[in-house]
Design a protein around this motif. Structure first.
Motif, PDB file in Angstrom:
ATOM      1  N   ILE A 116       0.939  -1.324   0.242  1.00  0.00           N
ATOM      2  CA  ILE A 116      -0.043  -0.143  -0.079  1.00  0.00           C
ATOM      3  C   ILE A 116       1.040   1.183   0.226  1.00  0.00           C
ATOM      4  N   ALA A 117       1.217   1.410   0.987  1.00  0.00           N
ATOM      5  CA  ALA A 117       2.730   2.528   0.878  1.00  0.00           C
ATOM      6  C   ALA A 117       3.650   2.389  -0.046  1.00  0.00           C
ATOM      7  N   VAL A 118       3.698   2.268  -0.678  1.00  0.00           N
ATOM      8  CA  VAL A 118       4.954   2.020  -1.843  1.00  0.00           C
ATOM      9  C   VAL A 118       4.106   2.480  -2.770  1.00  0.00           C
ATOM     10  N   GLU A 119       3.076   1.394  -3.398  1.00  0.00           N
ATOM     11  CA  GLU A 119       2.078   2.157  -4.388  1.00  0.00           C
ATOM     12  C   GLU A 119       1.308   2.741  -4.333  1.00  0.00           C
ATOM     13  N   LEU A 120       0.591   3.329  -2.695  1.00  0.00           N
ATOM     14  CA  LEU A 120       0.185   4.911  -3.294  1.00  0.00           C
ATOM     15  C   LEU A 120       1.545   6.038  -3.285  1.00  0.00           C
ATOM     16  N   ARG A 121       2.401   5.889  -3.240  1.00  0.00           N
ATOM     17  CA  ARG A 121       2.943   6.764  -2.811  1.00  0.00           C
ATOM     18  C   ARG A 121       3.539   6.879  -5.024  1.00  0.00           C
ATOM     19  N   SER A 122       3.366   5.801  -4.763  1.00  0.00           N
ATOM     20  CA  SER A 122       4.353   6.376  -6.892  1.00  0.00           C
ATOM     21  C   SER A 122       3.418   6.170  -7.159  1.00  0.00           C
ATOM     22  N   THR A 123       2.175   5.753  -7.250  1.00  0.00           N
ATOM     23  CA  THR A 123       1.243   6.142  -8.265  1.00  0.00           C
ATOM     24  C   THR A 123       0.850   7.811  -7.935  1.00  0.00           C
ATOM     25  N   LEU A 124       0.711   8.414  -7.025  1.00  0.00           N
ATOM     26  CA  LEU A 124      -0.093  10.064  -6.473  1.00  0.00           C
ATOM     27  C   LEU A 124       1.473  10.717  -7.224  1.00  0.00           C
ATOM     28  N   GLU A 125       2.504  10.455  -7.339  1.00  0.00           N
ATOM     29  CA  GLU A 125       3.654  11.449  -7.741  1.00  0.00           C
ATOM     30  C   GLU A 125       3.751  11.398  -9.600  1.00  0.00           C
ATOM     31  N   ASN A 126       3.564   9.563 -10.152  1.00  0.00           N
ATOM     32  CA  ASN A 126       3.403   9.986 -11.124  1.00  0.00           C
ATOM     33  C   ASN A 126       1.709  10.776 -11.925  1.00  0.00           C
ATOM     34  N   LEU A 127       0.932  10.882 -10.979  1.00  0.00           N
ATOM     35  CA  LEU A 127      -0.215  11.466 -11.447  1.00  0.00           C
ATOM     36  C   LEU A 127       0.019  12.716 -11.380  1.00  0.00           C
ATOM     37  N   LEU A 128       1.260  13.157 -10.287  1.00  0.00           N
ATOM     38  CA  LEU A 128       1.310  14.835 -10.812  1.00  0.00           C
ATOM     39  C   LEU A 128       2.441  14.866 -11.497  1.00  0.00           C
ATOM     40  N   TYR A 129       3.703  14.014 -11.647  1.00  0.00           N
ATOM     41  CA  TYR A 129       4.143  14.343 -12.755  1.00  0.00           C
ATOM     42  C   TYR A 129       3.582  14.348 -14.410  1.00  0.00           C
ATOM     43  N   ARG A 130       2.887  13.093 -14.571  1.00  0.00           N
ATOM     44  CA  ARG A 130       1.677  13.695 -15.583  1.00  0.00           C
ATOM     45  C   ARG A 130       0.996  14.708 -15.815  1.00  0.00           C
ATOM     46  N   TRP A 131       0.417  14.980 -14.682  1.00  0.00           N
ATOM     47  CA  TRP A 131      -0.730  16.944 -14.502  1.00  0.00           C
ATOM     48  C   TRP A 131       1.027  17.577 -15.174  1.00  0.00           C
ATOM     49  N   GLU A 132       2.525  18.108 -14.293  1.00  0.00           N
ATOM     50  CA  GLU A 132       2.569  18.662 -14.557  1.00  0.00           C
ATOM     51  C   GLU A 132       4.016  18.409 -16.099  1.00  0.00           C
ATOM     52  N   HIS A 133       3.632  17.469 -16.890  1.00  0.00           N
ATOM     53  CA  HIS A 133       4.911  17.464 -18.049  1.00  0.00           C
ATOM     54  C   HIS A 133       3.601  16.644 -19.642  1.00  0.00           C
ATOM     55  N   THR A 134       3.211  16.736 -19.583  1.00  0.00           N
ATOM     56  CA  THR A 134       1.739  16.426 -20.467  1.00  0.00           C
ATOM     57  C   THR A 134       0.492  18.001 -19.937  1.00  0.00           C
ATOM     58  N   SER A 135      -0.217  17.596 -21.710  1.00  0.00           N
ATOM     59  CA  SER A 135      -0.867  18.191 -21.428  1.00  0.00           C
ATOM     60  C   SER A 135      -2.268  17.314 -21.887  1.00  0.00           C
ATOM     61  N   ASP A 136      -2.815  16.617 -21.767  1.00  0.00           N
ATOM     62  CA  ASP A 136      -3.799  15.986 -22.744  1.00  0.00           C
ATOM     63  C   ASP A 136      -5.192  15.620 -21.415  1.00  0.00           C
ATOM     64  N   TRP A 137      -4.706  16.136 -20.219  1.00  0.00           N
ATOM     65  CA  TRP A 137      -6.046  15.456 -19.469  1.00  0.00           C
ATOM     66  C   TRP A 137      -6.463  16.570 -19.134  1.00  0.00           C
ATOM     67  N   THR A 138      -7.603  17.420 -18.774  1.00  0.00           N
ATOM     68  CA  THR A 138      -8.370  18.023 -17.765  1.00  0.00           C
ATOM     69  C   THR A 138      -8.236  17.992 -16.328  1.00  0.00           C
ATOM     70  N   ALA A 139      -8.493  19.042 -15.781  1.00  0.00           N
ATOM     71  CA  ALA A 139      -8.536  18.890 -14.174  1.00  0.00           C
ATOM     72  C   ALA A 139      -9.469  18.081 -13.441  1.00  0.00           C
ATOM     73  N   LYS A 140     -10.381  17.649 -14.286  1.00  0.00           N
ATOM     74  CA  LYS A 140     -11.465  16.909 -13.953  1.00  0.00           C
ATOM     75  C   LYS A 140     -10.795  15.216 -13.844  1.00  0.00           C
ATOM     76  N   GLN A 141     -10.364  15.310 -15.760  1.00  0.00           N
ATOM     77  CA  GLN A 141      -9.831  13.829 -15.447  1.00  0.00           C
ATOM     78  C   GLN A 141      -8.814  13.410 -14.845  1.00  0.00           C
TER      79      GLN A 141
END
Length: 164
Positions: free
Chosen positions: A58-83
């Motif tokens: 849980i701890a590792v997966e949650l941390r890496s998943t949330l970090e990946n979401l943040l990275y994607r948001w900051e480095h791509t433009s294919d999602w809306t805020a709602k997505q």
């Protein structure tokens, strides 16, 4: 208990995505929501359930998943805020970090993420969680397979944040 004005704080730019998309933020949110209900509020589950991942991961997966979401948001433009908000919710539900209270805490996290990711010149909105579960649960399962928040995003409407 979290401030009832937390959505307004996120809308005002006081809560940043980098602060929200962390395992600590979700544990904190869960603890504040349930500290008067359960002694284990904010603590990861230690036993297997019929849903969620292995408790050891849980701890590792949650941390890496949330970090990946943040990275994607900051480095791509294919999602809306709602997505982004829906993906955050769906990923946290998939992991199912707590014995109970996962739905409420991950829905609140998604609302806060939406507020923090919404551009300042747009009105503050949150997700309308009053939805048809017979459509929502299968859509969550399909998200688990494809990691595409589009279907979930289409199912959930937005509502304006009103100041008291």
């Amino acid at each position: 208990m979290p401030s009832r004005y937390a959505p307004l704080r996120a809308a005002a730019g006081e809560l940043l995505l980098a602060d929200l998309l962390t395992d600590r933020a979700l544990r904190d949110l869960h603890a504040r929501l349930y500290e008067n209900v359960w002694t284990w509020a904010g603590l990861y589950r230690q036993r297997e359930l019929s849903i969620g991942i292995d408790p050891v991961m849980i701890a590792v997966e949650l941390r890496s998943t949330l970090e990946n979401l943040l990275y994607r948001w900051e480095h791509t433009s294919d999602w809306t805020a709602k997505q982004l908000a829906m993906a955050t919710h769906a990923e946290a539900v998939r992991i199912h970090p707590f014995v109970d209270g996962n739905g409420r805490s991950t829905r609140l996290l998604a609302d806060l993420v939406l507020l923090a990711a919404t551009p300042d010149d747009e009105p503050a909105v949150v997700l309308d969680w009053d939805l048809d579960k017979s459509l929502y649960i299968p859509a969550l399962r399909r998200f688990d397979q494809a990691r595409d928040p589009s279907e979930l995003t289409d199912l959930v409407d937005l509502v304006a944040v009103e100041e008291d």
